[in-house]
Design a protein around this motif. Structure first.
Motif, PDB file in Angstrom:
ATOM      1  N   LEU A   1       0.797  -1.138   0.140  1.00  0.00           N
ATOM      2  CA  LEU A   1       0.004  -0.004  -0.048  1.00  0.00           C
ATOM      3  C   LEU A   1       0.814   1.303  -0.020  1.00  0.00           C
ATOM      4  O   LEU A   1       0.677   2.161  -0.715  1.00  0.00           O
ATOM      5  N   LEU A   2       2.029   1.209   0.729  1.00  0.00           N
ATOM      6  CA  LEU A   2       2.663   2.506   1.071  1.00  0.00           C
ATOM      7  C   LEU A   2       3.458   2.583  -0.498  1.00  0.00           C
ATOM      8  O   LEU A   2       3.499   3.949  -0.895  1.00  0.00           O
ATOM      9  N   ALA A   3       3.984   1.773  -1.220  1.00  0.00           N
ATOM     10  CA  ALA A   3       4.531   1.733  -2.332  1.00  0.00           C
ATOM     11  C   ALA A   3       3.457   2.213  -3.652  1.00  0.00           C
ATOM     12  O   ALA A   3       3.637   3.439  -4.106  1.00  0.00           O
ATOM     13  N   GLY A   4       2.124   1.883  -3.417  1.00  0.00           N
ATOM     14  CA  GLY A   4       1.209   2.548  -4.285  1.00  0.00           C
ATOM     15  C   GLY A   4       0.878   3.811  -4.033  1.00  0.00           C
ATOM     16  O   GLY A   4       0.516   4.787  -4.854  1.00  0.00           O
ATOM     17  N   LEU A   5       0.805   4.363  -2.802  1.00  0.00           N
ATOM     18  CA  LEU A   5       0.525   5.714  -2.285  1.00  0.00           C
ATOM     19  C   LEU A   5       1.677   6.695  -2.665  1.00  0.00           C
ATOM     20  O   LEU A   5       1.388   7.736  -3.405  1.00  0.00           O
ATOM     21  N   ILE A   6       2.771   6.325  -2.653  1.00  0.00           N
ATOM     22  CA  ILE A   6       4.012   7.058  -2.906  1.00  0.00           C
ATOM     23  C   ILE A   6       3.840   7.154  -4.579  1.00  0.00           C
ATOM     24  O   ILE A   6       3.995   8.372  -5.176  1.00  0.00           O
ATOM     25  N   GLU A   7       3.723   6.124  -5.241  1.00  0.00           N
ATOM     26  CA  GLU A   7       3.639   6.057  -6.914  1.00  0.00           C
ATOM     27  C   GLU A   7       2.433   7.017  -7.311  1.00  0.00           C
ATOM     28  O   GLU A   7       2.625   7.840  -8.368  1.00  0.00           O
ATOM     29  N   ALA A   8       1.278   7.011  -6.504  1.00  0.00           N
ATOM     30  CA  ALA A   8       0.101   7.626  -6.942  1.00  0.00           C
ATOM     31  C   ALA A   8       0.523   9.266  -6.809  1.00  0.00           C
ATOM     32  O   ALA A   8      -0.238  10.159  -7.216  1.00  0.00           O
ATOM     33  N   ALA A   9       0.940   9.431  -5.773  1.00  0.00           N
ATOM     34  CA  ALA A   9       1.343  10.876  -5.133  1.00  0.00           C
ATOM     35  C   ALA A   9       0.006  11.782  -4.983  1.00  0.00           C
ATOM     36  O   ALA A   9       0.017  12.876  -5.530  1.00  0.00           O
ATOM     37  N   GLN A  10      -0.888  11.015  -4.515  1.00  0.00           N
ATOM     38  CA  GLN A  10      -2.127  11.637  -4.430  1.00  0.00           C
ATOM     39  C   GLN A  10      -2.157  12.724  -3.141  1.00  0.00           C
ATOM     40  O   GLN A  10      -1.508  12.347  -1.991  1.00  0.00           O
ATOM     41  N   PHE A  11      -2.831  13.939  -3.166  1.00  0.00           N
ATOM     42  CA  PHE A  11      -2.925  14.679  -2.059  1.00  0.00           C
ATOM     43  C   PHE A  11      -1.686  14.913  -1.168  1.00  0.00           C
ATOM     44  O   PHE A  11      -1.759  15.306  -0.171  1.00  0.00           O
ATOM     45  N   GLY A  12      -0.299  15.043  -2.016  1.00  0.00           N
ATOM     46  CA  GLY A  12       0.802  15.472  -1.319  1.00  0.00           C
ATOM     47  C   GLY A  12       1.243  14.223  -0.530  1.00  0.00           C
ATOM     48  O   GLY A  12       2.145  14.506   0.139  1.00  0.00           O
ATOM     49  N   LEU A  13       0.796  13.042  -0.606  1.00  0.00           N
ATOM     50  CA  LEU A  13       1.380  11.894   0.190  1.00  0.00           C
ATOM     51  C   LEU A  13       2.765  11.657  -0.203  1.00  0.00           C
ATOM     52  O   LEU A  13       3.386  11.046   0.457  1.00  0.00           O
ATOM     53  N   ASP A  14       3.136  12.109  -1.362  1.00  0.00           N
ATOM     54  CA  ASP A  14       4.656  11.791  -1.762  1.00  0.00           C
ATOM     55  C   ASP A  14       5.515  12.481  -0.939  1.00  0.00           C
ATOM     56  O   ASP A  14       6.793  12.447  -1.039  1.00  0.00           O
TER      57      ASP A  14
ATOM     58  N   VAL B   1      -0.844   2.725   7.789  1.00  0.00           N
ATOM     59  CA  VAL B   1       0.465   2.883   6.934  1.00  0.00           C
ATOM     60  C   VAL B   1       0.775   4.453   6.781  1.00  0.00           C
ATOM     61  O   VAL B   1       1.944   4.721   6.812  1.00  0.00           O
ATOM     62  N   ALA B   2      -0.325   5.349   6.650  1.00  0.00           N
ATOM     63  CA  ALA B   2       0.080   6.509   6.175  1.00  0.00           C
ATOM     64  C   ALA B   2      -0.845   7.646   6.819  1.00  0.00           C
ATOM     65  O   ALA B   2      -2.306   7.142   6.773  1.00  0.00           O
ATOM     66  N   LEU B   3      -0.558   9.000   7.310  1.00  0.00           N
ATOM     67  CA  LEU B   3      -1.291   9.985   7.709  1.00  0.00           C
ATOM     68  C   LEU B   3      -0.978  11.324   6.850  1.00  0.00           C
ATOM     69  O   LEU B   3       0.313  11.421   6.618  1.00  0.00           O
ATOM     70  N   PHE B   4      -2.061  11.908   6.438  1.00  0.00           N
ATOM     71  CA  PHE B   4      -1.774  13.157   5.853  1.00  0.00           C
ATOM     72  C   PHE B   4      -3.088  14.127   6.225  1.00  0.00           C
ATOM     73  O   PHE B   4      -3.947  13.881   5.895  1.00  0.00           O
ATOM     74  N   GLY B   5      -2.554  15.173   7.225  1.00  0.00           N
ATOM     75  CA  GLY B   5      -3.481  15.977   7.587  1.00  0.00           C
ATOM     76  C   GLY B   5      -4.533  15.117   8.494  1.00  0.00           C
ATOM     77  O   GLY B   5      -4.160  14.751   9.368  1.00  0.00           O
ATOM     78  N   SER B   6      -5.860  15.213   7.947  1.00  0.00           N
ATOM     79  CA  SER B   6      -6.649  14.385   8.571  1.00  0.00           C
ATOM     80  C   SER B   6      -7.234  13.031   8.216  1.00  0.00           C
ATOM     81  O   SER B   6      -8.211  12.575   8.065  1.00  0.00           O
ATOM     82  N   GLU B   7      -6.374  12.808   7.122  1.00  0.00           N
ATOM     83  CA  GLU B   7      -6.619  11.454   6.477  1.00  0.00           C
ATOM     84  C   GLU B   7      -5.745  10.412   6.718  1.00  0.00           C
ATOM     85  O   GLU B   7      -4.531  10.525   7.113  1.00  0.00           O
TER      86      GLU B   7
END
Length: 204
Positions: free
Chosen positions: A83-96, A142-148
């Protein structure tokens, strides 16, 4: 991040009791909407929201059953890495742009309390839910970004008959995106959980 929350607060949550009370209040507020199929008014040019019949329960039905371990399935760590690899690759909402954080927690479900995550989520309840999901579904924060919040799922739901139980647990987390953003009928949200290896939550 804010002030760390003692794990005693999560320990004190009696999950079934809290969720039963939460569902009673949620049903009281939502029942008029569920029983009235009249489309809610929307701005011109916007498709009417689909009618949501709500969960098929009159009382709290209990937690979704645990998914058994499978020798051929991914481990929780492998599911989290994927999941982390997918989030980084998609780079959505600044998660990268997120940074790695090491948290002195014995389990990922306690990490939110220990870093004092300051979203609008009810932290003791959320940590208790995450602990339970970790035990039943191999879930990992796996990941937090703001309130996500993004959670991996190593042992996803496979039985459609249990989908409504798990979907109701998601609803009672109080996250604003569950069935509300975008508007999604409860039965559709529930069915989408079958086989799903990641869950996302956010609070406005």
């Amino acid at each position: 991040m804010g002030k760390p929350l003692s794990l005693h607060h999560a320990d004190a949550v009696r999950l079934d009791e809290v969720l039963a009370a939460g569902f009673a209040e949620y049903r009281r507020r939502r029942l008029p909407l569920w029983t009235d199929p009249t489309p809610a008014p929307v701005p011109a040019g916007i498709e009417p929201w689909p009618h949501d019949p709500g969960p098929p329960f009159e009382q709290w039905p209990g937690l979704a059953p645990e998914m058994p371990l499978a020798s051929e399935g991914p481990t929780p760590e492998e599911a989290a890495s994927s999941l982390l690899a997918g989030l980084i690759e998609a780079a959505q909402f600044g998660l990268d742009q997120c940074r790695l954080v090491l948290v002195p927690a014995h389990r990922s479900s306690d990490a939110l309390a220990l870093i004092g995550w300051s979203a609008e989520a009810p932290l003791p309840l959320l940590c208790a839910l995450l602990r339970s999901w970790e035990d039943r579904f191999g879930a990992q924060v796996v990941a937090l970004f703001g309130s996500e919040l993004h959670v991996s799922v190593a042992r996803p739901l496979v039985e459609a008959e249990h989908a409504s139980l798990l979907a109701l647990e998601h609803v009672l987390s109080t996250a604003d995106n569950i069935v509300d953003d975008p508007p999604t009928p409860f039965p559709q949200y529930a069915m989408d959980l079958v086989g799903r290896t990641s869950w996302s939550f956010w609070w406005d």
